[in-house]
Design an enzyme around this catalytic site. Structure first.
Site, short mmCIF file in Angstrom:
data_model
loop_
_atom_site.label_atom_id
_atom_site.label_comp_id
_atom_site.label_asym_id
_atom_site.label_seq_id
_atom_site.Cartn_x
_atom_site.Cartn_y
_atom_site.Cartn_z
N TYR A 205 -78.93 -9.40 21.74
CA TYR A 205 -80.34 -9.71 21.97
C TYR A 205 -80.48 -10.89 22.94
O TYR A 205 -81.16 -10.79 23.97
CB TYR A 205 -81.01 -10.03 20.64
N GLY B 199 -95.33 -1.79 18.70
CA GLY B 199 -94.65 -2.79 17.89
C GLY B 199 -95.64 -3.80 17.31
O GLY B 199 -96.86 -3.69 17.49
#
Ligand SMILES: NC(=O)c1ccc[n+]([C@@H]2O[C@H](COP(=O)([O-])OP(=O)(O)OC[C@H]3O[C@@H](n4cnc5c(N)ncnc54)[C@H](O)[C@@H]3O)[C@@H](O)[C@H]2O)c1
Length: 323
Positions: A153, A18
């Site tokens: 999240y 990422g």
């Protein structure tokens, strides 16, 4: 505690491919660590790790951390970053996000316990939700809507902190980094966060889409500074959460205007609907990071945005000098 000297340590980084994870892997390898990077490439890209391809101290494994994964050999530390992080990603992958924060963290905590390794969790300022305290210190318990769309999240990260704190009570060495908005090279070309979105729009001559009236604030931190904070925290022997973030607070409208000017663009600004539960103010109290880690961001906003823009424009030479 692992020593400040990371040479000859073996570190597992989840979410290695990422944006933040790839910079972190590079930093750890430069410091002499052997790194095993785990990633399912759901939002990351293998090309982010191009500089480590064939490096003898780096190994990449394509795997989903929500499924128990055997890690052979000694492990000194696990840095758990695997999770969709941009709103566009976690809203598109709500269940995967809940699994990454819950099952993924449980799995990694169990590996840390079994290997007697330290577990560092990449948590987030989103645990503070739409904060009623400003700036946000680590003692603030947050204002999160548990059933709003962003909760997949926010609550997953809150759960992952609960897992980490419980394993600490069971004797595992842990660390929790509450990362605030980080930006820099390698944010994906579909990343919905403000900096890459405004850069893409300004460079394409499209309107910069500012949510609400743009008066909501963000405090941005350049990725090299965030990675520096994470590596310092890894060796600090400090289990309570630590805010890692920039302290220069800017409105989203100011950011749009700044990026537009930096790009030399004459794109208009277009005001669009504010997403539900979007935090109105965001700035970390970094007193603890300064005291415990001796950490403060070093890269100013103008400099960091210029480096990011240079990378977006494919100016690898400028980026290399900047690193
Ligand atoms: N960038 C920020 O501003 C910011 C702010 C706060 C917290 N964080 C945290 O830092 C971490 C990295 O964020 P980022 O900005 O680099 O996001 P990113 O999406 O670029 O990186 C996340 C990585 O995790 C991988 N991943 C996701 N689910 C996985 C799974 N189940 N198994 C294996 N790999 C998986 C993705 O493929 C990706 O490579 C995240 O945990 C995020 O919550 C980032």
């Amino acid at each position: 505690m692992i020593s400040n000297d990371l040479a000859h340590t073996r570190i597992v980084v989840t979410g290695a491919a990422g944006f933040v994870g790839s910079h972190l892997c590079e930093r750890l390898v430069r410091a002499g660590a052997c790194v095993l990077g785990l990633d399912d490439l759901s939002t990351g890209r293998h090309s982010n790790l191009a500089s480590l391809d064939d490096h003898p101290s780096f190994e990449f494994r394509h795997c989903d951390v929500t499924v128990p994964h055997p890690v052979r050999g000694t492990v000194d530390a696990i840095m758990h970053l695997a999770s969709p992080a941009a709103p566009g990603d976690y809203l598109a992958m709500p269940l995967a996000t809940l699994r990454a924060g819950s099952l993924g963290t449980l799995n990694m905590a169990e590996v840390a316990r079994d290997k007697a390794a330290i577990l560092l969790l990449a948590s987030t300022s989103e645990v503070y939700g739409d904060p009623l305290e400003h700036p946000q210190s680590e003692s603030y318990l947050g204002n999160v809507n548990p059933i709003g769309p962003r909760s997949v999240y926010d609550e997953a990260k809150r759960f992952s902190e609960a897992v980490t704190a419980q394993f600490a009570r069971m004797g595992v060495r842990t660390a929790i980094a509450r990362i605030f908005n980080t930006y820099g090279p390698r944010m994906s070309d579909v990343d919905s966060r403000v900096v890459p979105t405004f850069i893409r729009q300004a460079c394409a001559g499209q309107a910069l889409t500012v949510a609400g009236d743009g008066s909501q604030t963000r405090s941005l931190c350049y990725v090299d500074d965030t990675v520096d904070g994470l590596t310092r925290l890894l060796t600090a022997g400090f289990a309570d959460p630590v805010n890692i973030g920039g302290t220069h607070e800017a409105t989203v409208l100011e950011l749009a205007e700044m990026i537009r000017a930096l790009c030399g663009s004459s794109s208009p600004i277009e005001f669009v609907d504010l997403p539900q539960d979007d935090p109105l103010r965001r700035r970390p109290d970094t007193t603890r990071a300064v005291r415990v880690l001796g950490w403060e961001p070093q890269v100013g906003l103008a400099e960091g945005l210029a480096r990011t823009l240079a990378w977006e424009r494919g100016d690898a030479a400028v980026t290399a000098v900047a690193r």
